[in-house]
Design a protein around this motif. Structure first.
Motif, PDB file in Angstrom:
ATOM      1  N   THR A  78       0.835  -1.196   0.000  1.00  0.00           N
ATOM      2  CA  THR A  78       0.000   0.000   0.000  1.00  0.00           C
ATOM      3  C   THR A  78       0.868   1.245   0.000  1.00  0.00           C
ATOM      4  OG1 THR A  78      -1.816  -1.114   1.172  1.00  0.00           O
ATOM      5  CG2 THR A  78      -1.751   1.292   1.286  1.00  0.00           C
ATOM      6  N   PHE A  79       1.904   1.262   0.826  1.00  0.00           N
ATOM      7  CA  PHE A  79       2.790   2.418   0.866  1.00  0.00           C
ATOM      8  C   PHE A  79       3.735   2.454  -0.333  1.00  0.00           C
ATOM      9  CE2 PHE A  79       1.710   2.621   5.479  1.00  0.00           C
ATOM     10  CZ  PHE A  79       1.143   3.883   5.429  1.00  0.00           C
ATOM     11  N   THR A  80       3.969   1.323  -0.959  1.00  0.00           N
ATOM     12  CA  THR A  80       4.728   1.320  -2.213  1.00  0.00           C
ATOM     13  C   THR A  80       3.931   2.045  -3.285  1.00  0.00           C
ATOM     14  OG1 THR A  80       5.817  -0.774  -1.674  1.00  0.00           O
ATOM     15  CG2 THR A  80       5.816  -0.119  -3.977  1.00  0.00           C
ATOM     16  N   LEU A  81       2.621   1.787  -3.329  1.00  0.00           N
ATOM     17  CA  LEU A  81       1.757   2.491  -4.274  1.00  0.00           C
ATOM     18  C   LEU A  81       1.740   3.982  -3.962  1.00  0.00           C
ATOM     19  CD1 LEU A  81      -0.302   2.553  -6.573  1.00  0.00           C
ATOM     20  CD2 LEU A  81      -2.089   2.047  -4.886  1.00  0.00           C
ATOM     21  N   TYR A  82       1.655   4.341  -2.677  1.00  0.00           N
ATOM     22  CA  TYR A  82       1.691   5.750  -2.293  1.00  0.00           C
ATOM     23  C   TYR A  82       2.987   6.398  -2.782  1.00  0.00           C
ATOM     24  CZ  TYR A  82       3.178   9.742   0.338  1.00  0.00           C
ATOM     25  OH  TYR A  82       3.697  10.968   0.645  1.00  0.00           O
ATOM     26  N   THR A  83       4.120   5.720  -2.555  1.00  0.00           N
ATOM     27  CA  THR A  83       5.417   6.270  -2.954  1.00  0.00           C
ATOM     28  C   THR A  83       5.476   6.481  -4.461  1.00  0.00           C
ATOM     29  OG1 THR A  83       6.501   5.150  -1.097  1.00  0.00           O
ATOM     30  CG2 THR A  83       7.916   5.884  -2.895  1.00  0.00           C
ATOM     31  N   GLU A  84       4.960   5.538  -5.201  1.00  0.00           N
ATOM     32  CA  GLU A  84       4.923   5.632  -6.662  1.00  0.00           C
ATOM     33  C   GLU A  84       4.139   6.872  -7.092  1.00  0.00           C
ATOM     34  OE1 GLU A  84       2.679   2.669  -9.257  1.00  0.00           O
ATOM     35  OE2 GLU A  84       4.699   1.812  -9.224  1.00  0.00           O
ATOM     36  N   LYS A  85       2.981   7.089  -6.474  1.00  0.00           N
ATOM     37  CA  LYS A  85       2.147   8.246  -6.798  1.00  0.00           C
ATOM     38  C   LYS A  85       2.846   9.548  -6.408  1.00  0.00           C
ATOM     39  CE  LYS A  85      -2.458   6.110  -6.217  1.00  0.00           C
ATOM     40  NZ  LYS A  85      -3.263   6.841  -7.227  1.00  0.00           N
ATOM     41  N   ALA A  86       3.442   9.576  -5.218  1.00  0.00           N
ATOM     42  CA  ALA A  86       4.091  10.790  -4.719  1.00  0.00           C
ATOM     43  C   ALA A  86       5.274  11.194  -5.591  1.00  0.00           C
ATOM     44  CB  ALA A  86       4.538  10.582  -3.271  1.00  0.00           C
ATOM     45  N   LEU A  87       6.084  10.227  -5.980  1.00  0.00           N
ATOM     46  CA  LEU A  87       7.252  10.542  -6.801  1.00  0.00           C
ATOM     47  C   LEU A  87       6.838  10.979  -8.199  1.00  0.00           C
ATOM     48  CD1 LEU A  87       9.793   7.754  -5.768  1.00  0.00           C
ATOM     49  CD2 LEU A  87       9.524  10.077  -4.871  1.00  0.00           C
ATOM     50  N   ILE A 159       8.873  -0.704   6.015  1.00  0.00           N
ATOM     51  CA  ILE A 159       8.387   0.593   5.558  1.00  0.00           C
ATOM     52  C   ILE A 159       9.503   1.630   5.644  1.00  0.00           C
ATOM     53  CG2 ILE A 159       6.742   2.456   5.980  1.00  0.00           C
ATOM     54  CD1 ILE A 159       5.439   0.031   4.839  1.00  0.00           C
ATOM     55  N   ARG A 160      10.387   1.478   6.635  1.00  0.00           N
ATOM     56  CA  ARG A 160      11.477   2.439   6.820  1.00  0.00           C
ATOM     57  C   ARG A 160      12.370   2.496   5.584  1.00  0.00           C
ATOM     58  NH1 ARG A 160      14.235   0.509  11.457  1.00  0.00           N
ATOM     59  NH2 ARG A 160      12.303   1.099  12.493  1.00  0.00           N
ATOM     60  N   GLU A 161      12.676   1.357   5.013  1.00  0.00           N
ATOM     61  CA  GLU A 161      13.520   1.345   3.818  1.00  0.00           C
ATOM     62  C   GLU A 161      12.823   2.038   2.649  1.00  0.00           C
ATOM     63  OE1 GLU A 161      16.708   0.453   3.792  1.00  0.00           O
ATOM     64  OE2 GLU A 161      16.333   0.268   5.944  1.00  0.00           O
ATOM     65  N   LEU A 162      11.519   1.819   2.547  1.00  0.00           N
ATOM     66  CA  LEU A 162      10.740   2.473   1.496  1.00  0.00           C
ATOM     67  C   LEU A 162      10.711   3.981   1.716  1.00  0.00           C
ATOM     68  CD1 LEU A 162       8.933   1.915  -0.987  1.00  0.00           C
ATOM     69  CD2 LEU A 162       7.004   1.699   0.586  1.00  0.00           C
ATOM     70  N   ALA A 163      10.554   4.391   2.963  1.00  0.00           N
ATOM     71  CA  ALA A 163      10.515   5.816   3.301  1.00  0.00           C
ATOM     72  C   ALA A 163      11.860   6.483   2.995  1.00  0.00           C
ATOM     73  CB  ALA A 163      10.161   5.995   4.774  1.00  0.00           C
ATOM     74  N   LYS A 164      12.950   5.778   3.245  1.00  0.00           N
ATOM     75  CA  LYS A 164      14.272   6.321   2.932  1.00  0.00           C
ATOM     76  C   LYS A 164      14.415   6.567   1.433  1.00  0.00           C
ATOM     77  CE  LYS A 164      16.799   4.214   6.811  1.00  0.00           C
ATOM     78  NZ  LYS A 164      17.812   3.189   7.170  1.00  0.00           N
ATOM     79  N   LEU A 165      13.938   5.606   0.641  1.00  0.00           N
ATOM     80  CA  LEU A 165      13.988   5.760  -0.817  1.00  0.00           C
ATOM     81  C   LEU A 165      13.154   6.966  -1.241  1.00  0.00           C
ATOM     82  CD1 LEU A 165      14.568   4.835  -3.727  1.00  0.00           C
ATOM     83  CD2 LEU A 165      12.575   3.327  -3.532  1.00  0.00           C
ATOM     84  N   HIS A 166      11.948   7.055  -0.697  1.00  0.00           N
ATOM     85  CA  HIS A 166      11.033   8.155  -1.005  1.00  0.00           C
ATOM     86  C   HIS A 166      11.695   9.497  -0.703  1.00  0.00           C
ATOM     87  CE1 HIS A 166       7.837  10.977   0.448  1.00  0.00           C
ATOM     88  NE2 HIS A 166       7.242  10.587  -0.650  1.00  0.00           N
ATOM     89  N   ARG A 167      12.270   9.617   0.486  1.00  0.00           N
ATOM     90  CA  ARG A 167      12.887  10.879   0.878  1.00  0.00           C
ATOM     91  C   ARG A 167      14.130  11.184   0.056  1.00  0.00           C
ATOM     92  NH1 ARG A 167      16.372  13.877   3.614  1.00  0.00           N
ATOM     93  NH2 ARG A 167      15.546  15.588   4.904  1.00  0.00           N
ATOM     94  N   THR A 168      14.912  10.152  -0.237  1.00  0.00           N
ATOM     95  CA  THR A 168      16.136  10.354  -1.003  1.00  0.00           C
ATOM     96  C   THR A 168      15.854  10.925  -2.385  1.00  0.00           C
ATOM     97  OG1 THR A 168      17.342   8.599   0.155  1.00  0.00           O
ATOM     98  CG2 THR A 168      18.139   9.209  -2.032  1.00  0.00           C
ATOM     99  N   VAL A 169      14.850  10.371  -3.058  1.00  0.00           N
ATOM    100  CA  VAL A 169      14.515  10.853  -4.400  1.00  0.00           C
ATOM    101  C   VAL A 169      14.064  12.308  -4.357  1.00  0.00           C
ATOM    102  CG1 VAL A 169      12.961  10.580  -6.367  1.00  0.00           C
ATOM    103  CG2 VAL A 169      13.952   8.565  -5.288  1.00  0.00           C
ATOM    104  N   ILE A 170      13.170  12.637  -3.426  1.00  0.00           N
ATOM    105  CA  ILE A 170      12.671  14.008  -3.318  1.00  0.00           C
ATOM    106  C   ILE A 170      13.789  14.959  -2.908  1.00  0.00           C
ATOM    107  CG2 ILE A 170      11.108  15.521  -2.024  1.00  0.00           C
ATOM    108  CD1 ILE A 170       9.138  13.225  -1.924  1.00  0.00           C
ATOM    109  N   PHE A 171      14.615  14.529  -1.950  1.00  0.00           N
ATOM    110  CA  PHE A 171      15.732  15.362  -1.499  1.00  0.00           C
ATOM    111  C   PHE A 171      16.707  15.608  -2.644  1.00  0.00           C
ATOM    112  CE2 PHE A 171      19.986  15.757   0.468  1.00  0.00           C
ATOM    113  CZ  PHE A 171      19.760  16.879   1.258  1.00  0.00           C
ATOM    114  N   ASP A 172      17.002  14.574  -3.421  1.00  0.00           N
ATOM    115  CA  ASP A 172      17.931  14.722  -4.543  1.00  0.00           C
ATOM    116  C   ASP A 172      17.401  15.701  -5.587  1.00  0.00           C
ATOM    117  OD1 ASP A 172      19.675  12.987  -3.366  1.00  0.00           O
ATOM    118  OD2 ASP A 172      19.225  11.283  -4.675  1.00  0.00           O
ATOM    119  N   ARG A 173      16.077  15.712  -5.814  1.00  0.00           N
ATOM    120  CA  ARG A 173      15.497  16.670  -6.757  1.00  0.00           C
ATOM    121  C   ARG A 173      15.733  18.101  -6.261  1.00  0.00           C
ATOM    122  NH1 ARG A 173      15.629  12.669  -8.980  1.00  0.00           N
ATOM    123  NH2 ARG A 173      13.951  11.430  -9.918  1.00  0.00           N
ATOM    124  N   ALA A 174      15.535  18.301  -4.963  1.00  0.00           N
ATOM    125  CA  ALA A 174      15.722  19.631  -4.391  1.00  0.00           C
ATOM    126  C   ALA A 174      17.195  20.044  -4.454  1.00  0.00           C
ATOM    127  CB  ALA A 174      15.221  19.662  -2.948  1.00  0.00           C
TER     128      ALA A 174
END
Length: 238
Positions: A78-87, A159-174
Motif C-alpha cells: 500500500t505504501f509502495t503504491l503511495y510512494t509511486e504516486k508521490a514521486l 516501511i522504513r527502507e521504502l521511506a528512505k527511498l522516497h525521501r532520497t529521491v525528493i531530497f535529490d530533486r531539491a
C-alpha cells in the motif's frame, strides 16, 4: 537539462506481494491497494485488515489473501503504491518548473533590473504556490497518507527502507535544483530548509478546516524565494 532526464528515468518500485500474471489480475490487485489507501485516509494504518480492504475494494476476501500473504505485506505494498504516486507528482512538477525557468533565462529577460527581479520572484512564487495548492486541496488525501507513512516508517523496518527511498529521491530533486539552477553554496542545506518548509505548511493545512485560501502560504514562500534570489541571479544572469 540533465536533471530532467534523470527525473524521467526513475526506476519502478518493487511490490512485495504475489505478482499478477494477467492484466485483469493486475487490475484487481491495484484495486485492492487503492482501497487500502482510502482506508488509511479514514482509519489510519491500523484500519488495514483483509476483510476491511476486501469490502472497500468490492472484491472477495479470498482475493486479498491471494495477493498478500499477511497484513504486513499488504501494508508495505500500500505504501509502495503511495510512494509511486508521490514521486510521479514530484517528477511532473520538476519538469513543469524547469522548462519555464530555462525559457526565462534564455529569452534575454533582464533580471538585473528591479522589474526583472520582481518578475522572477513572481514566477517562482506562483509555481511553488500552485504546487502547494495541488498538494493541499486536490491531493489532501495523499498528504494524510504521507503522515501515516512517516509514523509507520518509524515502527516498521520494511516501511522504513521504502521511506528512505522516497525521501532520497525528493531530497535529490531539491539538491539538484539548488546546485544546478540556483547555484547555492550549500545545496543540501537549502534542500533541507525547502523540504522542511513544505512539510510544515502542509501539516498546518491539514490541521485547518479550510485550506483553499493560500495567501498566508504564498507570503511565506515569497519571503523564502526573496532570500534565495541573490544566488539565483548569479546563475541565470543574461
Amino acid at each position: 537539462m540533465a536533471g530532467q532526464a534523470e527525473v524521467e528515468k526513475t526506476k519502478p518500485l518493487e511490490y512485495q506481494g504475489r505478482k499478477a500474471s494477467r492484466a485483469k489480475s493486475e487490475q484487481r490487485r491495484r484495486l485492492i491497494l487503492e482501497a487500502a489507501l482510502r482506508i488509511v485516509v479514514h482509519d489510519g494504518v491500523r484500519g488495514i485488515r483483509h476483510r476491511a480492504v476486501a469490502k472497500e475494494a468490492g472484491v472477495p476476501l479470498a482475493a486479498t489473501t491471494y495477493y498478500f500473504k499477511d497484513i504486513d505485506e499488504l501494508i508495505v505494498d500500500t505504501f509502495t503504491l503511495y510512494t509511486e504516486k508521490a514521486l510521479s507528482t514530484v517528477n511532473e512538477f520538476t519538469h513543469q518548473f524547469y522548462q519555464p525557468m530555462s525559457t526565462m533565462a534564455g529569452s534575454g529577460h533582464d533580471i538585473t533590473t528591479p522589474e526583472g527581479q520582481k518578475d522572477l520572484i513572481d514566477f517562482m512564487v506562483e509555481q511553488l504556490t500552485l504546487f502547494m495548492r495541488e498538494q493541499i486541496v486536490a491531493q489532501r488525501d495523499m498528504l494524510v497518507v504521507e503522515q501515516a507513512f512517516r509514523y509507520e516508517a518509524i515502527v516498521n523496518e520494511r516501511i522504513r527502507e521504502l521511506a528512505k527511498l522516497h525521501r532520497t529521491v525528493i531530497f535529490d530533486r531539491a539538491v539538484e535544483f539548488f546546485s544546478q539552477v540556483a547555484q547555492s553554496p550549500e545545496p543540501a542545506a537549502d534542500a533541507e530548509i525547502l523540504l522542511g518548509l513544505f512539510h510544515s505548511l502542509e501539516y498546518r493545512a491539514l490541521l485547518m478546516d479550510r485550506a483553499d485560501d493560500l495567501s498566508q502560504y504564498t507570503n511565506t514562500i515569497r519571503r523564502y524565494v526573496s532570500l534565495l534570489l541573490p544566488n539565483l541571479l548569479d546563475q541565470i544572469k543574461p
